[in-house]
Scaffold this motif. Structure first.
Motif, PDB file in Angstrom:
ATOM      1  N   THR A  22       0.819  -1.212   0.000  1.00 23.82           N
ATOM      2  CA  THR A  22       0.000   0.000   0.000  1.00 23.82           C
ATOM      3  C   THR A  22       0.853   1.262   0.000  1.00 23.82           C
ATOM      4  OG1 THR A  22      -0.143  -0.006   2.412  1.00 23.82           O
ATOM      5  CG2 THR A  22      -1.912  -1.130   1.197  1.00 23.82           C
ATOM      6  N   GLY A  59     -15.633  -6.257   1.028  1.00 23.95           N
ATOM      7  CA  GLY A  59     -14.824  -5.076   1.280  1.00 23.95           C
ATOM      8  C   GLY A  59     -15.277  -3.822   0.561  1.00 23.95           C
ATOM      9  N   ALA A  62     -14.867  -0.373   2.216  1.00 23.43           N
ATOM     10  CA  ALA A  62     -13.528   0.204   2.376  1.00 23.43           C
ATOM     11  C   ALA A  62     -13.094   1.010   1.146  1.00 23.43           C
ATOM     12  CB  ALA A  62     -12.509  -0.898   2.650  1.00 23.43           C
ATOM     13  N   HIS A  93      -4.887   0.825  -0.364  1.00 19.03           N
ATOM     14  CA  HIS A  93      -4.625   1.468   0.914  1.00 19.03           C
ATOM     15  C   HIS A  93      -4.933   0.478   2.032  1.00 19.03           C
ATOM     16  CE1 HIS A  93      -8.929   2.194   1.650  1.00 19.03           C
ATOM     17  NE2 HIS A  93      -8.995   2.543   0.387  1.00 19.03           N
ATOM     18  N   ASP A  95      -6.955   0.218   4.477  1.00 22.57           N
ATOM     19  CA  ASP A  95      -8.354  -0.136   4.770  1.00 22.57           C
ATOM     20  C   ASP A  95      -8.882  -1.240   3.868  1.00 22.57           C
ATOM     21  OD1 ASP A  95      -8.349   1.803   6.712  1.00 22.57           O
ATOM     22  OD2 ASP A  95      -9.457   3.287   5.523  1.00 22.57           O
ATOM     23  N   ASP A  97      -7.544  -4.092   3.363  1.00 16.67           N
ATOM     24  CA  ASP A  97      -7.108  -5.417   3.808  1.00 16.67           C
ATOM     25  C   ASP A  97      -8.306  -6.351   3.878  1.00 16.67           C
ATOM     26  OD1 ASP A  97      -5.156  -7.284   4.644  1.00 16.67           O
ATOM     27  OD2 ASP A  97      -5.754  -6.986   6.730  1.00 16.67           O
TER      28      ASP A  97
END
Length: 110
Positions: A22, A59, A62, A93, A95, A97
């Motif tokens: 990231t 996700g 995010a 980035h 977030d 993950d």
């Protein structure tokens, strides 16, 4: 820690979990191309061709909101769904993950 885990399902249905940096400013499209996924990205990441179309399986919360240019491209795709995004418009980035995506550009040809 600057690496995140992303699950990628390719066109054959195979799922791989990859570690993505990231701290390099990469887009998801650039990361997928670097990992030899068949992303054409004919416009070079400018949200003009939709050949990096992915569907976010996990996700979505995010991710940044899609911009007007990305929405315009998604609007013309025959298989776009609520979870469709252009990988070129998603910067990696921390977030993100645990993000899980499925390649979808090839589906557009069906």
């Amino acid at each position: 820690m600057s690496d995140i885990k992303i699950k990628v399902q390719d066109y054959s249905g195979e799922v791989k979990e990859l570690e993505a940096p990231t701290d390099m400013g990469l887009s998801l499209m650039e990361f997928l191309k670097a990992n030899e996924y068949p992303i054409l990205a004919t416009c070079g990441g400018m949200a003009l061709c939709a050949t990096c179309h992915v569907k976010v399986e996990e996700g979505m919360d995010a991710l940044n909101e899609p911009g007007d240019q990305e929405m315009d491209q998604l609007d013309i795709l025959p298989n776009a769904e609520f979870n469709s995004r252009l990988a070129c418009q998603l910067r990696l980035h921390p977030d993100m993950d645990g993000l899980s995506i499925r390649l979808a550009a090839d589906e557009d040809q069906e």
